[in-house]
Design an enzyme around this catalytic site. Structure first.
Site, PDB file in Angstrom:
ATOM      1  N   ARG A 232       0.851  -1.188   0.000  1.00  0.00           N
ATOM      2  CA  ARG A 232       0.000   0.000   0.000  1.00  0.00           C
ATOM      3  C   ARG A 232       0.886   1.237   0.000  1.00  0.00           C
ATOM      4  O   ARG A 232       1.904   1.297   0.710  1.00  0.00           O
ATOM      5  CB  ARG A 232      -0.902   0.032   1.241  1.00  0.00           C
ATOM      6  CG  ARG A 232      -2.047  -0.966   1.225  1.00  0.00           C
ATOM      7  CD  ARG A 232      -3.100  -0.645   0.153  1.00  0.00           C
ATOM      8  NE  ARG A 232      -4.224  -1.561   0.176  1.00  0.00           N
ATOM      9  CZ  ARG A 232      -4.311  -2.690  -0.535  1.00  0.00           C
ATOM     10  NH1 ARG A 232      -3.336  -3.041  -1.363  1.00  0.00           N
ATOM     11  NH2 ARG A 232      -5.378  -3.452  -0.459  1.00  0.00           N
TER      12      ARG A 232
ATOM     13  N   GLU B 221      -4.503   7.033  -4.894  1.00  0.00           N
ATOM     14  CA  GLU B 221      -4.643   6.410  -6.224  1.00  0.00           C
ATOM     15  C   GLU B 221      -5.979   6.806  -6.835  1.00  0.00           C
ATOM     16  O   GLU B 221      -6.955   6.944  -6.098  1.00  0.00           O
ATOM     17  CB  GLU B 221      -4.552   4.887  -6.081  1.00  0.00           C
ATOM     18  CG  GLU B 221      -3.205   4.446  -5.563  1.00  0.00           C
ATOM     19  CD  GLU B 221      -3.109   2.927  -5.368  1.00  0.00           C
ATOM     20  OE1 GLU B 221      -4.094   2.217  -5.654  1.00  0.00           O
ATOM     21  OE2 GLU B 221      -2.059   2.474  -4.916  1.00  0.00           O
TER      22      GLU B 221
ATOM     23  N   HIS C  95      -1.308  -0.174  -9.745  1.00  0.00           N
ATOM     24  CA  HIS C  95      -1.892  -1.113  -8.756  1.00  0.00           C
ATOM     25  C   HIS C  95      -2.440  -2.368  -9.442  1.00  0.00           C
ATOM     26  O   HIS C  95      -3.649  -2.652  -9.396  1.00  0.00           O
ATOM     27  CB  HIS C  95      -2.994  -0.403  -7.947  1.00  0.00           C
ATOM     28  CG  HIS C  95      -3.278  -1.079  -6.632  1.00  0.00           C
ATOM     29  ND1 HIS C  95      -3.693  -0.412  -5.517  1.00  0.00           N
ATOM     30  CD2 HIS C  95      -3.210  -2.385  -6.258  1.00  0.00           C
ATOM     31  CE1 HIS C  95      -3.878  -1.254  -4.508  1.00  0.00           C
ATOM     32  NE2 HIS C  95      -3.579  -2.472  -4.947  1.00  0.00           N
TER      33      HIS C  95
HETATM   34  C1  GLV Z   1      -4.914  -5.453  -3.661  1.00  0.00           C
HETATM   35  O1  GLV Z   1      -4.228  -4.513  -3.479  1.00  0.00           O
HETATM   36  C2  GLV Z   1      -5.295  -6.362  -2.624  1.00  0.00           C
HETATM   37  O2  GLV Z   1      -5.173  -6.030  -1.439  1.00  0.00           O
HETATM   38  O3  GLV Z   1      -5.755  -7.461  -2.953  1.00  0.00           O
END
Ligand code: GLV
Length: 336
Positions: A253, A282, A301
């Site tokens: 993150r 984001e 991401h």
């Molecule tokens: C994506 O970032 C997840 O946490 O699956």
């Protein structure tokens, strides 16, 4: 036939539990819910449901299937009301969810672990290799017509094989990243809240204190979950401890990293390069300072974004809703 129908009320019956799905998911996942429940869906695949719409739509629902883009907090739980029994997040991370508030109200929370572990570890390696060997920079250079000749120190990067890999957060994905490092003949350090003896036995990883790992690693991979304790864990002090040849990779993150400090570390040569799949806010725009740096590889991401894995995540989230609303144990609970 008539008896069967009354024994198993279809989606149209008033007693049938109702579910809100906060994003258009693949049909296969939606079918799991539509076969059993009354289902309403935010029809867009690429755009999150606006907050007002979400709060209005979840009113009176028994289950909600959410994504990382949906905040599940007191306001959300108030809007849903007392029928709500399950929030199934289509992600392994649950930092978008106030777990304590869900626990207090007896709302089960589920996530999608395991199904995305190997896919995300693959992407960490894509970032690591791309940043170390300047893969994106090289591609852009050719695209701009700037490849003029082969020369001795042209586009030289950092070797990966035989180096020290430091993994901060050696859970499922961090461990899968470590397993891949064996093929690169790397020495593996890790830092975790608890010793991971399985990882030590499996790949010969060595537990290190956080600062020691930062000082000794050639590659620092962050796979921490975002919590109040981990927010801002990588800042100016941490980048200053790393080697000037170090490559930093984050696929967990963005808020775990102080991005201003990272920009400064990359600009001033305090570290060599970075590979990032996640950002504090984001989506980032093309004007984000990290994108202006040739030694930073940025991705939108997509850690778990393979066709197979996103299908598996969507269907697991749907199966979690279905299990809870059918009176069974959730498959992958976070709060129960
Ligand atoms: C994506 O970032 C997840 O946490 O699956």
């Amino acid at each position: 036939m008539a008896m069967m129908e009354s024994a198993a009320p279809g989606p149209a019956s008033p007693e049938t539990p109702s579910v809100y799905v906060a994003r258009r998911l693949p049909d296969e996942a939606l079918a799991i819910l539509q076969e059993r429940f009354q289902v309403e869906i935010w029809p867009e695949a690429a755009t999150p449901v606006p907050r007002d719409e979400l709060l209005a739509k979840i009113k009176g629902k028994d289950g909600v299937l959410t994504l990382v883009t949906d905040r599940v907090d007191g306001e959300f739980l108030d809007a849903a009301g007392s029928r709500l029994r399950v929030v199934a997040n289509m992600a392994v991370g649950v930092d978008n969810i106030d777990l304590e508030a869900c626990r207090e109200r007896g709302v089960i929370v589920t996530n999608t672990p395991d199904v995305l572990t190997e896919t995300t570890a693959d992407l960490v390696w894509a970032l690591l290799l791309a940043a170390a060997r300047r893969v994106v920079e090289g591609h852009l250079l050719i695209q701009r017509g700037q490849w003029k000749s082969w020369h001795p120190m042209f586009m030289t990067g950092q070797d990966v094989h035989g180096k020290v890999l430091g993994i901060v957060g050696a859970g499922r994905i961090g461990s899968a990243v470590a397993r891949r490092a064996v093929g690169f003949n790397m020495n593996i350090l890790y830092h975790n809240r608890r010793r991971n003896l399985d990882l030590e036995a499996a790949v010969g990883a060595t537990y290190a204190q956080f600062d020691q790992l930062l000082q000794e690693s050639d590659f620092v991979v962050c796979m921490l979950p975002l919590t109040a304790e981990t927010a801002g864990r990588f800042g100016a002090r941490e980048f200053a401890l790393m080697k000037p040849t170090a490559v930093f990779v984050n696929a967990s993150r963005g808020a775990i990293v102080d991005e201003d400090a990272l920009v400064n570390a990359l600009k001033t040569g305090q570290i060599w390069a970075a590979g990032l799949d996640v950002f504090a806010r984001e989506p980032i725009g093309s004007d984000h300072p990290l994108l202006a740096l040739p030694n930073c590889v940025c991705l939108p991401h997509i850690g778990s974004a393979s066709v197979e894995t996103r299908m598996a995540m969507a269907t697991l989230a749907a199966r979690n809703v279905a299990a809870v609303l059918s009176g069974q144990e959730p498959l992958t609970p976070v709060v129960q």
